[in-house]
Design a protein around this motif. Structure first.
Motif, PDB file in Angstrom:
ATOM      1  N   ASN A  40      30.783  32.905 -22.493  1.00  0.00           N
ATOM      2  CA  ASN A  40      29.813  34.012 -22.619  1.00  0.00           C
ATOM      3  C   ASN A  40      30.109  35.040 -23.695  1.00  0.00           C
ATOM      4  OD1 ASN A  40      28.180  33.239 -20.244  1.00  0.00           O
ATOM      5  ND2 ASN A  40      30.089  33.614 -19.156  1.00  0.00           N
ATOM      6  N   LYS A  41      31.356  35.107 -24.126  1.00  0.00           N
ATOM      7  CA  LYS A  41      31.757  36.053 -25.175  1.00  0.00           C
ATOM      8  C   LYS A  41      31.482  37.508 -24.823  1.00  0.00           C
ATOM      9  CE  LYS A  41      33.389  32.982 -27.671  1.00  0.00           C
ATOM     10  NZ  LYS A  41      34.813  32.945 -27.897  1.00  0.00           N
ATOM     11  N   GLU A  42      31.550  37.832 -23.557  1.00  0.00           N
ATOM     12  CA  GLU A  42      31.366  39.227 -23.154  1.00  0.00           C
ATOM     13  C   GLU A  42      32.487  39.596 -22.200  1.00  0.00           C
ATOM     14  OE1 GLU A  42      27.488  40.798 -21.889  1.00  0.00           O
ATOM     15  OE2 GLU A  42      26.745  38.814 -22.438  1.00  0.00           O
ATOM     16  N   GLN A  43      33.214  40.655 -22.544  1.00  0.00           N
ATOM     17  CA  GLN A  43      34.369  41.023 -21.744  1.00  0.00           C
ATOM     18  C   GLN A  43      33.987  41.437 -20.315  1.00  0.00           C
ATOM     19  OE1 GLN A  43      36.504  44.535 -23.034  1.00  0.00           O
ATOM     20  NE2 GLN A  43      37.400  44.584 -20.990  1.00  0.00           N
ATOM     21  N   GLU A  44      33.061  42.399 -20.233  1.00  0.00           N
ATOM     22  CA  GLU A  44      32.711  42.922 -18.905  1.00  0.00           C
ATOM     23  C   GLU A  44      32.097  41.863 -18.007  1.00  0.00           C
ATOM     24  OE1 GLU A  44      30.459  46.614 -17.963  1.00  0.00           O
ATOM     25  OE2 GLU A  44      31.397  47.261 -19.844  1.00  0.00           O
ATOM     26  N   LEU A  45      31.195  41.094 -18.607  1.00  0.00           N
ATOM     27  CA  LEU A  45      30.539  40.037 -17.844  1.00  0.00           C
ATOM     28  C   LEU A  45      31.578  39.021 -17.353  1.00  0.00           C
ATOM     29  CD1 LEU A  45      28.091  38.389 -16.833  1.00  0.00           C
ATOM     30  CD2 LEU A  45      27.971  37.354 -19.094  1.00  0.00           C
ATOM     31  N   SER A  46      32.514  38.662 -18.227  1.00  0.00           N
ATOM     32  CA  SER A  46      33.528  37.676 -17.839  1.00  0.00           C
ATOM     33  C   SER A  46      34.375  38.204 -16.683  1.00  0.00           C
ATOM     34  CB  SER A  46      34.421  37.325 -19.024  1.00  0.00           C
ATOM     35  OG  SER A  46      33.623  36.857 -20.072  1.00  0.00           O
ATOM     36  N   GLU A  47      34.707  39.499 -16.720  1.00  0.00           N
ATOM     37  CA  GLU A  47      35.466  40.076 -15.602  1.00  0.00           C
ATOM     38  C   GLU A  47      34.642  40.052 -14.314  1.00  0.00           C
ATOM     39  OE1 GLU A  47      37.054  43.906 -16.639  1.00  0.00           O
ATOM     40  OE2 GLU A  47      38.383  43.027 -18.153  1.00  0.00           O
ATOM     41  N   ASP A  48      33.355  40.366 -14.439  1.00  0.00           N
ATOM     42  CA  ASP A  48      32.472  40.316 -13.261  1.00  0.00           C
ATOM     43  C   ASP A  48      32.464  38.913 -12.659  1.00  0.00           C
ATOM     44  OD1 ASP A  48      31.722  42.884 -13.462  1.00  0.00           O
ATOM     45  OD2 ASP A  48      29.737  42.516 -14.336  1.00  0.00           O
TER      46      ASP A  48
END
Lengths: 184, 259
Positions: A40-48
């Motif tokens: 996904n290349k998104e930090q916050e989303l990946s943590e979620d």
């Protein structure tokens, strides 16, 4: 003292010894984050998504029978968490036309993040250009340490079929990589 | 395919001169395990680079959120399985006071009540019974087995069950999908075995049972009330060939006692 196996820990979690879940979290938060970030290349989303995966493991702990491998079971759940997220996002995108500005902003952030985090790493850029199913199989191969039978459990296919998928993904990656090399 | 042919094919691929047909063969040989991905030099190198690619770490925020969620889940489990008991020194004076109040209430009430009040009380208790009956009948209709079990257990709180209630218990005993509900219904019917109509229905119920647990419970009940008329129904059960051996033995023993 020999560390407890993933399966033994998960069996304890199943018996409501939830403290053991923190050991599994420590072992796998990074590979899972890497998997989601690679997709996904998104930090916050990946943590979620990492958080959601562990919550789902907790919720469905009674379904773990200890026969298969914990890591394969976990990545199977992780794939479902990722697919559910994108399915919801697609529904929301068609229903909610008002937040178009927000979405444009989000894509800008995404491309900025790519530039910053990847530091023009050619291999990462080539990986990003792969179709999602091929990128996913290469990420699973990385984070499941090339255990193709385990990956087969996650993807629902044979070990041989996984190897062919990896071969095809690497072939396409090679082509993209060479194109990038030429253009730089 | 011979080993040398496979080696030639791999060499061709590594030189970058394999045609699409040969690549298809390679795929088949990979699938069957005759070619290992590590033999394909360029791809294997790329694969190694992927394995070595740095993995970013999630922020500490993830740890905070995870441990908060875990603590919450642990709390839920504790809430469900245990509660903290107040100390005896805290409870004892309060319990003594409550008991004294209740007893004095009964005493005063007994001396003060008039005949009219007595009939009011009996009317009230009848209403409560009716209410319980209504609740029991509606709970029996519920989809959840737990709710239906609750319904059956309500009958034990009734001073005297009406025919409507005993009929509902028989429906539960003969038709409920859940064995536990059937067993509970049988238990709830035991106080009424004095009535011949209830005993007859219990005998009829024997053939409606498929669960060995209920069959044995009914056989035991028949023995305890010395109901000889049930022998034929019990014998019929024994004709079922799929019945487990232990159940057959148990029912035969019951028949022997009854004869």
């Amino acid at each position: 003292m020999e560390a407890l196996s993933d399966n033994a820990l998960m069996m304890k979690v199943k018996e409501d010894d939830l403290g053991k879940m923190s050991l599994l979290f420590d072992r796998y938060k990074r590979p899972l984050y890497g998997f989601f970030y690679g997709l996904n290349k998104e930090q916050e989303l990946s943590e979620d998504l990492v958080q959601n995966t562990f919550l789902r493991i907790l919720k469905y702990r009674h379904l773990f029978h200890g026969e298969g491998d914990f890591r394969a079971w976990m990545f199977h759940i992780a794939r479902n968490v990722n697919n559910d997220h994108h399915r919801k996002k697609r529904v929301k995108a068609t229903e909610d036309l008002d937040n178009w500005q927000e979405r444009i902003g989000h894509h800008e952030n995404q491309s900025n993040e790519m530039q910053h985090n990847e530091e023009h790493n050619m291999l990462s850029m080539a990986m990003d250009r792969l179709p999602e199913d091929k990128r996913e199989v290469l990420l699973l191969s990385k984070f499941e340490e090339k255990k193709y039978s385990e990956i087969g459990e996650v993807l629902g296919c044979t070990e041989g079929a996984v190897k062919v998928k990896v071969f095809r993904a690497l072939q396409e990656l090679k082509v993209i990589y060479k194109q990038l090399e030429k253009s730089h | 395919m011979e080993k040398t042919q496979i080696e030639e094919l791999v060499a061709k691929y590594n030189e970058g001169v394999a045609d699409p047909k040969e690549i298809k063969w390679i795929e088949q040989l990979i699938e069957s395990g005759e070619i290992d991905l590590t033999q394909l030099r360029e791809l294997s190198g790329l694969d190694e680079q992927i394995q070595k690619m740095e993995v970013l770490s999630p922020s500490l925020n993830l740890d905070d959120r995870f441990y908060a969620a875990l603590a919450n889940e642990e709390k839920q489990i504790k809430k469900g399985t245990s509660f903290s008991m107040p100390s005896l020194s805290f409870l004892l004076p309060r319990l003594a006071m409550a008991a004294a109040l209740i007893l004095s209430g009964f005493g005063v009430g007994y001396f003060l009540q008039s005949p009219a009040q007595k009939s009011e009380v009996s009317e009230l208790s009848q209403e409560v019974n009716d209410l319980k009956e209504m609740m029991m009948l509606s709970l029996l209709e519920k989809e959840s087995a737990t709710q239906r079990l609750k319904a059956v257990s309500l009958t034990s709180e009734m001073s005297q069950a009406s025919e409507k209630v005993t009929n509902a218990l028989f429906v539960a005993l003969n038709q409920d999908d859940n064995v536990n509900v059937r067993l509970a219904a049988l238990e709830a019917l035991k106080p009424y075995v004095g009535k011949s109509s209830v005993r007859m229905k219990l005998i009829e119920s024997i053939e409606a049972q498929y669960s060995p647990l209920v069959q044995i419970a009914l056989a035991e009940l028949m023995v305890s009330i010395h109901e000889k008329k049930s022998v034929n129904a019990l014998r019929q059960l024994l004709e079922n060939e799929s019945m487990p051996k232990e159940v057959k033995t148990k029912i035969s023993e019951s028949i022997d006692v009854l004869i």
